[in-house]
Design an enzyme around this catalytic site. Structure first.
Site, mmCIF file in Angstrom:
data_model
loop_
_atom_site.group_PDB
_atom_site.id
_atom_site.type_symbol
_atom_site.label_atom_id
_atom_site.label_comp_id
_atom_site.label_asym_id
_atom_site.label_seq_id
_atom_site.Cartn_x
_atom_site.Cartn_y
_atom_site.Cartn_z
ATOM 1 N N GLU A 144 0.952 -0.793 0.194
ATOM 2 C CA GLU A 144 -0.019 0.022 0.232
ATOM 3 C C GLU A 144 0.478 1.559 0.454
ATOM 4 O O GLU A 144 1.684 1.432 0.754
ATOM 5 C CB GLU A 144 -0.880 -0.395 1.238
ATOM 6 C CG GLU A 144 -2.000 1.001 1.283
ATOM 7 C CD GLU A 144 -2.943 1.104 2.675
ATOM 8 O OE1 GLU A 144 -2.624 0.783 3.405
ATOM 9 O OE2 GLU A 144 -3.714 2.469 2.478
ATOM 10 N N GLY A 284 3.900 2.499 11.035
ATOM 11 C CA GLY A 284 3.598 1.501 12.079
ATOM 12 C C GLY A 284 3.366 0.123 11.875
ATOM 13 O O GLY A 284 4.041 -0.630 12.127
ATOM 14 N N MET A 286 0.812 -2.772 8.375
ATOM 15 C CA MET A 286 0.190 -3.387 7.343
ATOM 16 C C MET A 286 -0.824 -3.684 7.255
ATOM 17 O O MET A 286 -0.627 -5.377 7.952
ATOM 18 C CB MET A 286 1.018 -2.761 6.480
ATOM 19 C CG MET A 286 0.358 -3.602 4.646
ATOM 20 S SD MET A 286 -0.883 -2.339 4.512
ATOM 21 C CE MET A 286 -1.493 -2.758 3.278
ATOM 22 N N HIS A 320 -6.115 -2.254 14.780
ATOM 23 C CA HIS A 320 -6.339 -1.561 13.803
ATOM 24 C C HIS A 320 -6.020 -2.114 12.506
ATOM 25 O O HIS A 320 -6.568 -2.039 11.984
ATOM 26 C CB HIS A 320 -5.786 -0.050 13.961
ATOM 27 C CG HIS A 320 -5.366 1.336 12.597
ATOM 28 N ND1 HIS A 320 -6.821 2.401 12.984
ATOM 29 C CD2 HIS A 320 -5.525 0.743 11.882
ATOM 30 C CE1 HIS A 320 -6.173 2.396 11.743
ATOM 31 N NE2 HIS A 320 -5.726 1.746 10.798
ATOM 32 N N GLU A 321 -5.768 -2.917 12.653
ATOM 33 C CA GLU A 321 -5.063 -3.690 10.890
ATOM 34 C C GLU A 321 -5.843 -4.969 11.408
ATOM 35 O O GLU A 321 -6.457 -5.169 10.643
ATOM 36 C CB GLU A 321 -3.150 -3.862 11.732
ATOM 37 C CG GLU A 321 -2.427 -2.908 11.701
ATOM 38 C CD GLU A 321 -2.458 -2.348 10.796
ATOM 39 O OE1 GLU A 321 -3.300 -2.188 9.616
ATOM 40 O OE2 GLU A 321 -2.009 -1.116 11.516
ATOM 41 N N HIS A 324 -9.078 -4.222 10.556
ATOM 42 C CA HIS A 324 -9.218 -3.401 8.473
ATOM 43 C C HIS A 324 -9.529 -4.471 8.034
ATOM 44 O O HIS A 324 -10.442 -4.649 7.052
ATOM 45 C CB HIS A 324 -7.335 -2.570 8.584
ATOM 46 C CG HIS A 324 -7.557 -1.787 8.076
ATOM 47 N ND1 HIS A 324 -8.031 -0.943 7.702
ATOM 48 C CD2 HIS A 324 -6.588 -1.112 8.545
ATOM 49 C CE1 HIS A 324 -7.776 0.557 7.130
ATOM 50 N NE2 HIS A 324 -6.342 0.546 8.505
ATOM 51 N N GLU A 343 -9.850 4.020 6.944
ATOM 52 C CA GLU A 343 -8.415 4.674 7.782
ATOM 53 C C GLU A 343 -9.732 5.280 8.964
ATOM 54 O O GLU A 343 -9.616 4.988 9.817
ATOM 55 C CB GLU A 343 -7.328 5.367 7.193
ATOM 56 C CG GLU A 343 -6.861 4.595 6.590
ATOM 57 C CD GLU A 343 -6.089 3.732 6.380
ATOM 58 O OE1 GLU A 343 -6.215 2.989 8.209
ATOM 59 O OE2 GLU A 343 -5.550 2.449 6.288
HETATM 60 N N1 B3K Z 1 -2.594 1.175 5.990
HETATM 61 C C1 B3K Z 1 -1.710 0.772 6.523
HETATM 62 C C2 B3K Z 1 -1.063 2.206 6.300
HETATM 63 C C3 B3K Z 1 0.072 2.320 4.567
HETATM 64 C C4 B3K Z 1 0.469 3.533 4.799
HETATM 65 C C5 B3K Z 1 1.479 3.344 3.052
HETATM 66 N N2 B3K Z 1 2.287 4.587 2.605
HETATM 67 C C6 B3K Z 1 -0.918 0.948 7.630
HETATM 68 C C7 B3K Z 1 -3.215 1.169 8.480
HETATM 69 O O1 B3K Z 1 -3.444 2.575 8.203
HETATM 70 O O2 B3K Z 1 -3.463 0.814 9.339
HETATM 71 ZN ZN ZN Z 2 -5.239 1.675 9.163
#
Ligand code: B3K
Ligand code: ZN
Length: 884
Positions: A144, A284, A286, A320-321, A324, A343
Site C-alpha cells: 500500500e 506502524g 499494514m 487497528h490492523e 481492517h 482509515e
Molecule cells: N494502511 C496502512 C498504511 C499504509 C501507508 C502507505 N504509505 C496502515 C494502516 O493505516 O493501517
Molecule cells: Zn489503517
C-alpha cells in the site's frame, strides 16, 4: 480511461531522447477523473523464486473485459522500475507490448485472455521499503498504496479485485519460513536445499493487500475460536531472540478479535491469521489480508523495555490492523481518494476498542490531544485538505492526520447523532451491502443514512471541506431562560476560499452554580451560520459546559471567566470537560501573557487560579491517577502556537516553562508527596499501577522546572530504583532536560544497559533529541554521527529527527540552524526513502504562522530543497505545497 496520469507532453508522445530532460512537474491525479478499469482480473497466480539480491516473479493473470467500463484494446499494467523479461498472451510469447513511462501496455484483442509476465527484482537494493525488500536477512513486502507495481506489472489500483494463489520457493536455510496471504495449501522440498510453499487467499482483494514474507522466524502460536465456533490459528512471527516479548501483542490480537465480534458483529474469515514483525518499516503496520506486517515497535514489549505508552500503542495498532480485515479488506476503497473510508472508520474502531480495554475518558483525552497537536495545525496550514481529497501528486503524502484522525472524528459525529445502537445498524448495513466491493465514502454515508435512519445531506460537507470550524459561543440569561447563541465559520484553506456552514453536534450541559449539578446533558446541532437555543428553569445565570466529550472536532471561542473554568474543572461530571476547563484556563492565561495584555498583577491572579485548580486536582481523592495525570498536563507548545496568528516559539516556550516552574515551586510539597505515594505502588499492569507511574513522572516534570536540584536527585533515584521502562524512561527524560552530572551518567548507563536492543536505543536517541536542554541542537548533530545512527532505518531516523522538530531551542533556534538540519536531512534521505523524507517537510511548512525572522529562514530552507536537481514526487509535492 484509467485514473490516468496526464501524458508526459501535451501531444502524449514521449520526450525526444536527445533533448535535455526538463525537470517535469509530476501529474496531478484528480478524483473527478476516476473511470472503472476496462479489464477485470478475477484470478492472479504469482510464482516467486526468492533471493535477497535476485528474485524472479512470474505473474499469471486471467483477464476479462469489464462490461461496466469503456472498452479499451490495451491493458495498462502499472510498473515502477521494472523491465518485462517475458510477456505471454494465451500461452504465446508476444512482442507487441510497449512501455508508457514505467507502465507496460499489452494489446488484448478478445474479451478474455490469460496474461503471463515475468520480472526480476533486487530486494536488497530496495531502500524505499516499498514493494519486496530485504530487512535483516529476511524478505518482506509493503504494497500500500502503490508498491505492488515494484514487484510485478499489474493494474495496481484498489478497484481491481482478484483471488491470489502464491507459490514461492527459496533456500530453506536462508528462508525456513515462507508466508503469504490466506491459507497455506501445500509445501514441499525441491533439490539443492530449496523448499517451497503455496498459499491461497479465497477472498478477492486488491493488489495493495498482497503480502509475502520469507525468513528465519519463530512464532508465538495460539488459537482463537470465533463466534460461530471456527478455530483460527494465530501466529506472531519474530526473530529468535524476540519471542518472549510477544505475549502482549498476542493478548491484544485475541481481545481485538473478540471485541469486533461483540461490538460490530464482525467475525474472522480465514483459518490462519499471521503477524510478522520487521525492523525496517516506513510506518506502524499494514493490514495485508491474513498476513499483517508490523513495525517491531508495535509488536515487542516487556516491562523492562516497553513503557505503558508502548503497551497501549501495541494494543491500539494490533486492533487497528485487525479491524481492517472488515473495514478495508472485505470492503475496500474504490480509489485512493476514498482512503478515509477505511482509515477514518478503522481509527474510530480502534479508538472505541482501546477505550473499552482501558479508561474511556483518558483515551478520549489522548485522542483529542493528538488531533489538536497534529491535525489542527495541518488543517490551518499549507497542506490542509479535506478528509476526502480532490487531487494529489503522490498518494503516500495523504496518509495524514486529517484522513485518519479527523476522518475518525467525522464518523464519530455520525455515531453521536445516531446513538450507538442505530449507528451499529448503519455499519451492519454498510458491511452487508458492500461486502466484496471497492466502495466510496458516499457508499458509506448512504449506508449509515439507510441503516441508522439519519439525514446526512448537509453532513457530507465534512467530507469535502477542509479547515477546522470555529464555533463562537455566547450564553445570555434573562428571567428563567438561558439562551445559547452559536455561530460558526469554516476558515478558508488552499483551493477552498469559501465555505458553507456544516452540521456541528455539540453536547452541552448547564450547571447550577449553587448545587454544582446540571439539568441534564443535551445534544444541540448547529446547522446554520448562526443559531440560538433556549433552556428554561434557570433563575440564575448557569455555567456552560460545551462540546462535552469533544462531540465535534471544532475550535470553541468564547468569553468565559476564570471562575467558571475553575468551577468546571472541579465540578463537571464529564471528565473530558473537566480536562478541557483545565486546558482552557492555562491556554487563556498563556495567550494573554504572550500577547502582552497582562500586567504583573493580572499575571499573578491568573497563576493563582491555575495553581488553585492544580491543587484541587492533586488533592482530589476521588480521581484515579490515570485521569489525574491527564488533568495535570499543560497544553502543548504546538497547540498554543495554533491559538496565535503569528507565533514566536521561543516566547511560547519561555512562558510555558515559566508557568511550569511557578507551579513546581508553589506546589513543591504536593508534587513531592504525589511522587512518594506513587513510588510505593508495586509494578503491575493494572490501571492503578499504571496511573501511579504516570503521575510519578508528571510530578518530576513540575519539580524539575521549579526546583531542579531536588528533582535531579529524585529522578536519579527513580532511575536507579526502576523495575520497568515507564519509570526509567520518565526519570531519564527529566534528567536529560537538566544540566546536572547525573544526566551524563544515566544516559550512559541506559545506553550500555540496552545496547543492541534497537527499539530501546531509539528511545535513547529520542529522549536526547526532544529534551529541554539548551544544547539540544549540538546534541542532535553529535547523535547524527553516532555509530548507531543510520539513515537506512526509518525508526532510527524518526527517533532522532521527529522529536527534534518539537524543540523551541533546537529546531526553532533563531539562527535557523535547526531548520537547516531538517532540510539537510530531507535532501540526504530523499534519494533513499522518499516516503519517510517527505514526512519531514511538514514542520517546515509552518513558516507563515511564525514571527518574520524565523519565517524567512524556514522558507529559505524550503526553497533550497525545491531547488535540488532531482526530488522524489513525494518530497516535491510537499515542498511546493508548503511554499504555496
Ligand atoms: N494502511 C496502512 C498504511 C499504509 C501507508 C502507505 N504509505 C496502515 C494502516 O493505516 O493501517
Ligand atoms: Zn489503517
Amino acid at each position: 480511461m484509467d485514473i490516468a496520469r496526464t501524458p508526459a507532453t501535451p501531444d502524449g508522445n514521449p520526450q525526444m531522447a536527445d533533448a535535455a530532460p526538463e525537470p517535469k512537474e509530476p501529474p496531478l491525479i484528480r478524483r473527478a477523473d476516476y473511470r472503472p478499469f476496462p479489464w477485470l482480473v478475477p484470478e492472479v497466480s504469482l510464482d516467486f523464486r526468492l533471493g535477497l539480491a535476485n528474485t524472479r516473479v512470474k505473474a499469471t493473470l486471467t483477464v476479462h473485459r469489464n462490461a461496466k467500463a469503456e472498452p479499451n484494446p490495451m491493458i495498462r499494467l502499472n510498473g515502477d522500475g521494472l523491465t518485462p523479461l517475458e510477456v505471454l498472451v494465451d500461452g504465446q510469447p508476444i512482442n507487441s507490448w510497449s512501455m508508457d513511462g514505467d507502465d507496460l501496455m499489452v494489446p488484448l484483442p478478445g474479451d478474455s485472455h490469460l496474461l503471463e509476465v515475468t520480472t526480476e527484482i533486487d530486494p536488497s537494493a530496495n531502500s524505499k521499503l516499498m514493494g519486496l525488500y530485504a530487512s535483516n536477512g529476511m524478505l518482506c513486502t509493503q504494497c500500500e498504496a502503490e508498491g505492488f507495481r515494484r514487484i510485478v506489472f499489474f493494474p495496481d489500483r484498489p478497484d481491481v479485485l482478484s483471488t491470489y494463489k502464491v507459490r514461492m520457493e527459496g533456500p530453506k536455510d536462508q528462508f525456513p519460513v515462507l508466508l503469504s496471504n490466506g491459507n497455506e495449501v501445500a509445501t514441499g522440498e525441491a533439490d539443492d536445499g530449496v523448499h517451497w510453499a503455496e498459499w491461497h487467499d479465497p477472498w478477492p482483494k486488491p493488489s495493495y493487500l498482497f503480502a509475502l514474507v520469507a525468513g528465519d522466524l519463530v512464532a508465538n502460536r495460539h488459537t482463537f475460536t470465533t463466534m460461530s465456533g471456527r478455530k483460527v490459528d494465530l501466529g506472531i512471527w519474530v526473530r529468535d531472540g524476540d519471542l518472549e516479548r510477544t505475549d502482549h501483542a498476542m493478548q491484544s490480537l485475541k481481545h481485538s478479535m473478540k471485541w469486533d465480534e461483540e461490538t460490530f458483529g464482525r467475525e474472522y474469515d480465514l483459518d490462519t491469521f499471521n503477524i510478522v514483525a520487521v525492523s525496517d518499516f516506513n510506518m506502524g503496520a499494514m493490514e495485508n489480508k491474513g498476513l499483517n506486517i508490523f513495525n517491531t515497535k508495535y509488536v515487542l514489549a516487556d516491562t523492562e523495555t516497553a513503557t505503558d505508552g508502548d503497551y497501549d500503542g501495541i494494543e491500539g495498532v494490533i486492533g487497528h490492523e485487525y479491524f481492517h480485515n472488515w473495514s478495508g479488506d472485505r470492503v475496500t476503497c474504490r480509489d485512493w481518494f476514498q482512503l478515509s473510508l477505511k482509515e477514518g472508520f478503522t481509527v474510530l474502531r480502534d479508538q472505541l476498542f482501546s477505550a473499552d480495554m482501558g479508561s474511556e475518558p483518558v483515551k478520549r483525552i489522548e485522542d483529542v490531544r493528538v488531533l489538536r497537536s497534529v491535525q489542527f495545525p495541518e488543517d490551518s496550514g499549507p497542506l490542509a485538505h479535506p478528509i476526502r481529497p480532490d487531487s494529489y501528486q503522490e498518494i503516500s503524502n495523504f496518509y495524514t492526520a486529517t484522513v485518519y484522525n479527523k476522518g475518525a472524528e467525522v464518523i464519530r459525529m455520525m455515531r453521536t447523532l445516531a446513538g450507538p445502537e442505530r449507528f451499529r445498524k448503519g455499519t451492519d448495513h454498510y458491511f452487508e451491502s458492500h461486502d466484496g466491493e471497492a466502495a466510496t465514502c458516499e457508499d458509506f454515508i448512504e449506508a449509515i443514512e439507510e441503516g441508522a435512519g439519519l439525514d446526512l445531506k448537509q453532513f457530507r460537507l465534512w467530507y469535502s471541506q477542509a479547515g477546522t470550524p470555529k464555533v463562537s459561543v455566547v450564553l445570555e440569561h434573562g428571567g428563567d431562560t438561558a439562551t445559547l447563541i452559536l455561530s460558526q465559520t469554516v476558515p478558508p484553506t488552499p483551493g477552498q476560499p469559501d465555505k458553507k456552514p456544516m452540521p456541528i453536534p455539540l453536547k452541552v450541559a448547564l450547571f447550577d452554580r449553587k448545587t454544582g449539578k446540571h439539568h441534564g446533558e443535551q445534544l444541540v446541532t448547529l446547522n446554520e451560520a448562526q443559531q440560538s437555543f433556549s433552556f428554561t428553569g434557570f433563575t440564575e445565570p448557569p455555567v456552560l459546559s460545551i462540546n462535552r466529550t469533544f462531540s465535534a472536532p471544532v475550535a470553541i471561542e468564547r468569553e468565559v471567566s476564570n471562575d467558571d473554568l475553575v468551577f468546571l474543572a472541579a465540578h463537571d461530571d464529564d471528565p473530558f470537560a473537566r480536562y478541557e476547563a483545565m486546558q482552557d484556563l492555562v491556554v487563556r492565561h498563556l495567550c494573554a501573557l504572550l500577547s502582552g495584555s497582562l500586567d504583573d498583577k493580572a499575571r499573578d491572579a491568573g497563576r493563582e487560579a491555575i495553581g488553585a485548580a492544580f491543587a484541587a486536582v492533586l488533592g482530589d481523592g476521588q480521581l484515579d491517577d490515570l485521569m489525574r495525570g491527564e488533568l495535570l498536563i499543560l497544553p502543548g507548545e504546538t497547540y498554543l502556537a495554533e491559538q496565535m496568528l503569528v507565533a514566536d516559539p521561543a516566547a511560547i516556550r519561555a512562558e510555558r516553562e515559566g508557568l511550569k516552574a511557578w507551579l513546581g515551586t508553589r506546589l513543591e510539597s504536593e508534587f513531592a508527596s504525589l511522587h512518594a505515594g506513587a513510588s510505593a505502588v508495586p509494578t503491575t499492569r493494572d490501571a492503578a499501577a499504571k496511573g501511579a507511574r504516570k503521575v510519578k513522572t508528571q510530578a518530576l516534570v513540575y519539580l524539575a522546572a521549579g526546583v531542579p536540584g531536588r528533582a535531579a536527585e529524585m529522578a536519579a533515584a527513580q532511575y536507579d530504583a526502576a523495575d520497568n521502562m515507564t519509570d526509567r524512561q520518565g526519570a531519564l527524560m527529566v534528567l536529560t532536560g537538566l544540566q546536572t552530572p547525573e544526566r551524563t551518567h544515566k544516559l550512559l548507563d541506559f545506553y550500555n544497559r540496552f545496547r543492541g536492543n534497537a527499539l530501546v536505543i531509539d528511545k535513547w536517541f529520542a529522549l536526547q533529541a526532544s529534551s529541554l536542554h539548551p544544547s539540544v541542537l549540538e546534541q542532535v548533530k553529535a547523535l547524527a554521527e553516532h555509530p548507531d545512527f543510520t539513515l537506512k532505518n526509518p525508526n532510527r531516523v524518526r527517533s532522532l529527527y521527529m522529536p527534534f522538530t518539537g524543540t523551541a531551542q533546537g529546531f526553532h533556534a533563531a539562527s535557523g540552524e535547526g531548520y537547516r538540519i531538517i532540510a539537510d536531512l530531507i535532501l540526504a534521505l530523499d534519494p533513499l526513502n522518499p516516503q519517510t523524507a517527505a514526512r519531514f517537510v511538514t514542520p517546515l511548512g509552518r513558516w507563515r504562522r511564525l514571527e518574520p525572522g524565523r519565517a524567512a529562514l524556514m522558507r529559505g530552507e524550503l526553497e533550497r530543497i525545491a531547488a535540488a536537481p532531482k526530488l522524489s514526487r513525494d518530497t516535491y509535492e510537499q515542498v511546493t505545497r508548503s511554499l504555496g
